[in-house]
Design an enzyme around this catalytic site. Structure first.
Site, short mmCIF file in Angstrom:
data_model
loop_
_atom_site.label_atom_id
_atom_site.label_comp_id
_atom_site.label_asym_id
_atom_site.label_seq_id
_atom_site.Cartn_x
_atom_site.Cartn_y
_atom_site.Cartn_z
N GLY A 8 0.80 -1.23 0.00
CA GLY A 8 0.00 0.00 0.00
C GLY A 8 0.82 1.27 0.00
CB ALA A 9 4.09 2.28 1.20
N GLY A 13 -0.39 0.72 -5.12
CA GLY A 13 -1.03 0.54 -3.81
C GLY A 13 -1.44 1.86 -3.18
CB VAL A 40 3.52 -10.44 2.15
CG1 VAL A 40 2.54 -9.29 2.09
CG2 VAL A 40 4.56 -10.35 1.06
CB ALA A 61 4.68 -8.00 -6.42
CE1 TYR A 163 6.23 -8.56 -11.55
CE2 TYR A 163 5.88 -8.24 -13.90
CZ TYR A 163 5.51 -8.00 -12.59
OH TYR A 163 4.43 -7.19 -12.32
N1 LIG Z 1 3.32 -1.00 -12.64
C1 LIG Z 1 2.76 -1.78 -13.55
O1 LIG Z 1 2.68 -1.41 -14.74
C2 LIG Z 1 2.20 -3.13 -13.18
C3 LIG Z 1 1.68 -3.93 -14.22
C4 LIG Z 1 1.16 -5.17 -13.89
C5 LIG Z 1 1.12 -5.59 -12.57
N2 LIG Z 1 1.64 -4.82 -11.59
C6 LIG Z 1 1.57 -5.32 -10.20
O2 LIG Z 1 1.04 -4.30 -9.38
C7 LIG Z 1 1.54 -4.44 -8.05
C8 LIG Z 1 2.07 -3.10 -7.56
O3 LIG Z 1 3.17 -2.72 -8.40
P1 LIG Z 1 3.75 -1.23 -8.42
O4 LIG Z 1 3.99 -0.90 -9.83
O5 LIG Z 1 2.91 -0.34 -7.58
O6 LIG Z 1 5.18 -1.48 -7.75
P2 LIG Z 1 5.87 -0.80 -6.47
O7 LIG Z 1 7.23 -1.36 -6.38
O8 LIG Z 1 5.70 0.68 -6.51
O9 LIG Z 1 4.96 -1.34 -5.28
C9 LIG Z 1 5.15 -2.61 -4.70
C10 LIG Z 1 5.17 -2.42 -3.20
O10 LIG Z 1 5.26 -3.71 -2.60
C11 LIG Z 1 6.10 -3.60 -1.47
N3 LIG Z 1 6.67 -4.92 -1.18
C12 LIG Z 1 7.56 -5.62 -1.93
N4 LIG Z 1 7.86 -6.78 -1.32
C13 LIG Z 1 7.14 -6.82 -0.17
C14 LIG Z 1 7.03 -7.76 0.89
N5 LIG Z 1 7.73 -8.90 0.87
N6 LIG Z 1 6.19 -7.47 1.92
C15 LIG Z 1 5.50 -6.31 1.94
N7 LIG Z 1 5.57 -5.37 0.97
C16 LIG Z 1 6.39 -5.63 -0.08
C17 LIG Z 1 7.18 -2.61 -1.88
O11 LIG Z 1 7.77 -2.01 -0.74
C18 LIG Z 1 6.38 -1.61 -2.71
O12 LIG Z 1 5.95 -0.49 -1.96
C19 LIG Z 1 2.58 -5.56 -8.12
O13 LIG Z 1 1.98 -6.75 -7.66
C20 LIG Z 1 2.89 -5.67 -9.60
O14 LIG Z 1 3.31 -6.97 -9.95
C21 LIG Z 1 2.19 -3.60 -11.86
#
Ligand SMILES: NC(=O)c1ccc[n+]([C@@H]2O[C@H](COP(=O)([O-])OP(=O)(O)OC[C@H]3O[C@@H](n4cnc5c(N)ncnc54)[C@H](O)[C@@H]3O)[C@@H](O)[C@H]2O)c1
Ligand SMILES: [Zn+2]
Length: 332
Positions: A8-9, A13, A40, A61, A163
């Site tokens: 969520g940060a 999220g 997680v 993730a 990934y």
């Molecule tokens: N950005 C895109 O275009 C995109 C596309 C498809 C899917 N996604 C999915 O969307 C989700 C969010 O991605 P995002 O782009 O916001 O990335 P992001 O890196 O900004 O956010 C992911 C967050 O997960 C947290 N995190 C990572 N490992 C963790 C753990 N073990 N425990 C708790 N927190 C953890 C990180 O600190 C981070 O804040 C992911 O699941 C990603 O696979 C993103």
């Protein structure tokens, strides 16, 4: 609803948290970025965080293409072990509603048609073709060029990198959890998400971030291949409202339902670079470089999400890119 938002940060999220608040829900952030104990993969931390929670929105993730195969174990650990630990705790605490951040990367090259052979699935891209500037996938039967189409949720899955493999495994784990607990799982298979607070470029970032970061440094965006790769760029606020809609929906119990989450308006990577550079240039350069593991075209048919959850994207390509060109990005 009290909703645990893992990750969520993060970029997406944090927008999900805002969308849930706007709908009158109570989001609870669980993210290692904010709190080193909120991992997680830690069963006790997850169990504590689930107290009083009605639903989980699982965004946490490790994202991006990474640096090759060397970080495979870390992707599997964060994405799949993390999901397994989370789902186990949900089963124990009887939390029966899950929305998962899925990804279009599960489809690999997606859907193509050959004029002679109909719908075909080109195999992994060949390095010699890429090095010679032959970027378009060819028909596996006759070798002719193919036309890309929209992938539906029933398209066969074909993850092409680590990934992608971990994102697909998350769905399989969620489906297994739903079957054994009677819970409902929804995977929103996001396409290329962009918008404010997107992380600056690292090997883990998306292409919109690379271009935006280059422009912020006063450099031209470097467009790989010939710039004609097609993607569906979907705005992060629209992805956030899709999450809110999925959390509120009465989704099938005992199963995972997948929804493509895209704008429905495919554009090329070159068009995206041009749109971002429009106001304060430098003009993009098309370099012919390539990354192994990238797919050529991938565009979604997101009509199921619109029809079943009543969701509709609100931010168009031109407006969204204009805003993103000026929006703040998040440092590493
Ligand atoms: N950005 C895109 O275009 C995109 C596309 C498809 C899917 N996604 C999915 O969307 C989700 C969010 O991605 P995002 O782009 O916001 O990335 P992001 O890196 O900004 O956010 C992911 C967050 O997960 C947290 N995190 C990572 N490992 C963790 C753990 N073990 N425990 C708790 N927190 C953890 C990180 O600190 C981070 O804040 C992911 O699941 C990603 O696979 C993103
Ligand atoms: Zn053919």
């Amino acid at each position: 609803m009290r909703v645990l938002v893992t990750g969520g940060a993060g970029f997406i999220g944090s927008h999900v948290v805002e969308a849930l608040e706007a709908c009158g829900h109570e989001p609870v952030v669980f993210d290692v970025r904010d709190d080193p104990e909120a991992d997680v993969r830690d069963p006790e931390a997850v169990a504590r965080a689930l107290a009083g929670v009605d639903a989980v929105c699982h965004q946490a993730a490790m994202v991006g293409l990474g640096t090759g195969f060397t970080d495979a174990a870390e992707y599997v650990s964060r994405n799949d072990l993390g999901t397994a630990v989370l789902l186990t705790a949900m089963a124990e605490k009887d939390v029966r509603r899950l929305v998962l951040a899925g990804s279009m990367v599960v489809y690999g090259e997606g859907r193509y048609t050959c004029a002679r052979h109909g719908v075909v699935r080109p195999g992994p891209r060949d390095v010699t073709d890429l090095a010679a500037g032959r970027f378009e996938p060819r028909c596996p039967v006759c070798g002719e060029e193919l036309s890309p189409g929209l992938v539906g949720e029933d398209a066969p899955v074909d993850p092409r990198n680590v990934y992608a493999t971990t994102k697909l495994a998350q769905e399989h784990l969620a489906a297994a959890w739903a079957r054994s607990t009677g819970g409902s799982a929804v995977s929103l298979r996001y396409h290329n998400v962009y918008g404010p607070r997107m992380p600056q470029d690292t090997p883990y970032a998306g292409v919109a971030s690379f271009f935006r970061s280059a422009l912020a440094r006063g450099e031209a965006p470097r467009v790989y291949e010939d710039g004609l790769q097609r993607r569906d760029f979907v705005h992060v606020r629209d992805v956030a409202t899709a999450n809110a809609a999925a959390l509120e929906a009465d989704s099938a119990a005992g199963a995972l339902t997948a929804y493509n989450t895209g704008s429905g308006e495919p554009h090329t990577v070159g068009e995206m670079a041009t749109a971002l550079a429009a106001d304060h240039g430098p003009e993009p350069v098309v370099t012919g470089e390539y990354r192994l593991g990238d797919v050529r075209h991938i565009t979604a048919d997101s009509s199921r999400l619109r029809a079943e959850l009543g969701w509709k994207p609100e931010v168009g390509f031109a407006d969204g890119m204009r805003e993103f060109a000026r929006a703040g990005m998040r440092g590493a």
